[in-house]
Design an enzyme around this catalytic site. Sequence first.
Site, short mmCIF file in Angstrom:
data_model
loop_
_atom_site.label_atom_id
_atom_site.label_comp_id
_atom_site.label_asym_id
_atom_site.label_seq_id
_atom_site.Cartn_x
_atom_site.Cartn_y
_atom_site.Cartn_z
N VAL A 124 0.84 -1.20 0.00
CA VAL A 124 0.00 0.00 0.00
C VAL A 124 0.88 1.25 0.00
O VAL A 124 0.38 2.36 0.11
CB VAL A 124 -0.96 0.01 1.22
CG1 VAL A 124 -1.90 -1.19 1.19
CG2 VAL A 124 -0.21 0.06 2.55
N HIS B 264 -4.36 -4.50 -2.31
CA HIS B 264 -4.70 -4.22 -0.90
C HIS B 264 -4.94 -2.73 -0.66
O HIS B 264 -4.98 -2.29 0.49
CB HIS B 264 -3.59 -4.72 0.03
CG HIS B 264 -3.55 -6.22 0.15
ND1 HIS B 264 -2.50 -6.90 0.73
CD2 HIS B 264 -4.43 -7.17 -0.24
CE1 HIS B 264 -2.74 -8.21 0.68
NE2 HIS B 264 -3.89 -8.40 0.08
N CYS C 269 -15.06 13.46 6.60
CA CYS C 269 -15.47 13.45 5.19
C CYS C 269 -15.97 14.85 4.80
O CYS C 269 -16.84 15.40 5.46
CB CYS C 269 -16.58 12.41 4.99
SG CYS C 269 -17.24 12.41 3.33
N CYS D 21 -19.98 14.33 3.90
CA CYS D 21 -21.06 14.00 4.85
C CYS D 21 -20.63 14.15 6.31
O CYS D 21 -21.41 13.88 7.21
CB CYS D 21 -21.58 12.59 4.59
SG CYS D 21 -20.44 11.32 5.19
N THR E 35 7.33 -11.71 -1.08
CA THR E 35 6.13 -11.98 -0.26
C THR E 35 6.32 -13.27 0.52
O THR E 35 6.92 -14.22 0.03
CB THR E 35 4.83 -12.00 -1.10
OG1 THR E 35 3.73 -12.21 -0.22
CG2 THR E 35 4.84 -13.07 -2.18
N SER E 36 5.77 -13.27 1.75
CA SER E 36 5.92 -14.48 2.57
C SER E 36 4.97 -15.57 2.09
O SER E 36 5.08 -16.72 2.49
CB SER E 36 5.64 -14.15 4.05
OG SER E 36 4.40 -13.49 4.17
N PRO F 106 14.96 -13.71 -0.18
CA PRO F 106 16.10 -14.32 0.52
C PRO F 106 15.69 -15.48 1.43
O PRO F 106 16.55 -16.28 1.83
CB PRO F 106 16.69 -13.17 1.35
CG PRO F 106 15.64 -12.12 1.40
CD PRO F 106 14.76 -12.30 0.21
P1 OAD Z 1 5.48 -10.10 4.81
O1 OAD Z 1 6.04 -9.12 5.80
O2 OAD Z 1 4.61 -11.19 5.29
O3 OAD Z 1 6.69 -10.82 4.05
C1 OAD Z 1 7.76 -10.12 3.50
C2 OAD Z 1 8.59 -11.11 2.69
O4 OAD Z 1 9.62 -10.37 2.06
C3 OAD Z 1 9.27 -12.19 3.52
O5 OAD Z 1 9.08 -13.45 2.90
C4 OAD Z 1 10.76 -11.81 3.48
O6 OAD Z 1 11.61 -12.95 3.47
C5 OAD Z 1 10.84 -11.09 2.15
N1 OAD Z 1 11.92 -10.10 2.07
C6 OAD Z 1 12.48 -9.37 3.05
N2 OAD Z 1 13.43 -8.55 2.56
C7 OAD Z 1 13.47 -8.78 1.22
C8 OAD Z 1 14.22 -8.23 0.15
N3 OAD Z 1 15.13 -7.29 0.35
N4 OAD Z 1 13.98 -8.70 -1.10
C9 OAD Z 1 13.05 -9.66 -1.33
N5 OAD Z 1 12.30 -10.20 -0.36
C10 OAD Z 1 12.50 -9.77 0.90
O7 OAD Z 1 4.79 -9.24 3.67
P2 OAD Z 1 3.71 -9.66 2.57
O8 OAD Z 1 3.92 -11.06 2.10
O9 OAD Z 1 3.70 -8.59 1.55
O10 OAD Z 1 -1.83 -6.98 4.08
O11 OAD Z 1 2.39 -9.59 3.41
C11 OAD Z 1 1.17 -9.76 2.77
C12 OAD Z 1 0.13 -8.89 3.39
O12 OAD Z 1 0.06 -9.13 4.80
C13 OAD Z 1 0.38 -7.40 3.29
O13 OAD Z 1 -0.04 -6.84 2.07
C14 OAD Z 1 -0.44 -6.86 4.42
C15 OAD Z 1 0.03 -7.83 5.46
O14 OAD Z 1 -0.67 -7.88 6.61
C16 OAD Z 1 -2.70 -6.04 4.44
O15 OAD Z 1 -2.37 -5.03 5.04
C17 OAD Z 1 -4.09 -6.35 4.03
#
Ligand code: OAD
Length: 241
Positions: A104, A120, A148, A151, A189-190, A217
């Site tokens: 975001v 998101h 707002c 409203c 992404t995790s 990583p």
């Molecule tokens: P996470 O914080 O769960 O995961 C981040 C990932 O990035 C992990 O797997 C790390 O190993 C990896 N990482 C860290 N540093 C890195 C780098 N330099 N290069 C590449 N990868 C790296 O974040 P998201 O998977 O994005 O949702 O989380 C998903 C959603 O959960 C988010 O959009 C958010 C969160 O709660 C909402 O807010 C709705």
Amino acid sequence: MKNYKEEFLRLIKSANKITVITGAGISAESGVPTFRGEDGLWKNYRAEELATPYAFQKNPQLVWEWYNWRRELISKCEPNPAHKFLVKLEKEKGDNFLLITQNVDGLHRKAGNKRIIEIHGCIWRVKCVNCAYKDYNYDIPIKILPKCPECDDVLRPDVVWFGESLDYNDLQKSIEACIKCDLLIVIGTSGVVQPVASFPFQAKSNNKNLKLIDINPVKNPISEIADLYIPYKSGEFLKDV
Ligand code: OAD
């Protein structure tokens, strides 16, 4: 790293249609804390405790203070080489490129990507809890409990919270782009937050010719099914490819 780069470039070259999914990890090297790392904590709260409709109902002031903290932090961050690589890729591929981000933070737009689905939402937009009002808002600090203009009810961040549905059109377009591409690149992404976490699995099982790359990583469920898993930080890996 050299062999990974050669294979990465070979897969990019042989793909006509490319879809990219990004998560918090792509912005980590820009200084934006990820959600599941220790540095993602704010005053001992986890995202899961604050990014919910219930938390906002119970204490909207606290939730806005958290978003204000994140806005202040993100406003000081600049796109890194991984964001810039995706701008270059979009220029090369045009309509055959789509970027789906769970972030975001707005850094992909700041870098220059246009073909984006912010699945998101966006921390730089607000929406009314009552009427259809929605707009960009870059105030720092943002007035806690903004009202707002139409409203006078309370404005909330235009982000998707836990327990809320994603926009139906965004979801359909994203799934289609994942299934119908030749190459799906997942970065940072995790792979634990649904529904995005399931997109690579759906893509792989619906399109047998699809190639999947994961850059992270840390090994995760997506790297397990990737054709090419690149175990590096995305900014470091993509800085001169
Ligand atoms: P996470 O914080 O769960 O995961 C981040 C990932 O990035 C992990 O797997 C790390 O190993 C990896 N990482 C860290 N540093 C890195 C780098 N330099 N290069 C590449 N990868 C790296 O974040 P998201 O998977 O994005 O949702 O989380 C998903 C959603 O959960 C988010 O959009 C958010 C969160 O709660 C909402 O807010 C709705």
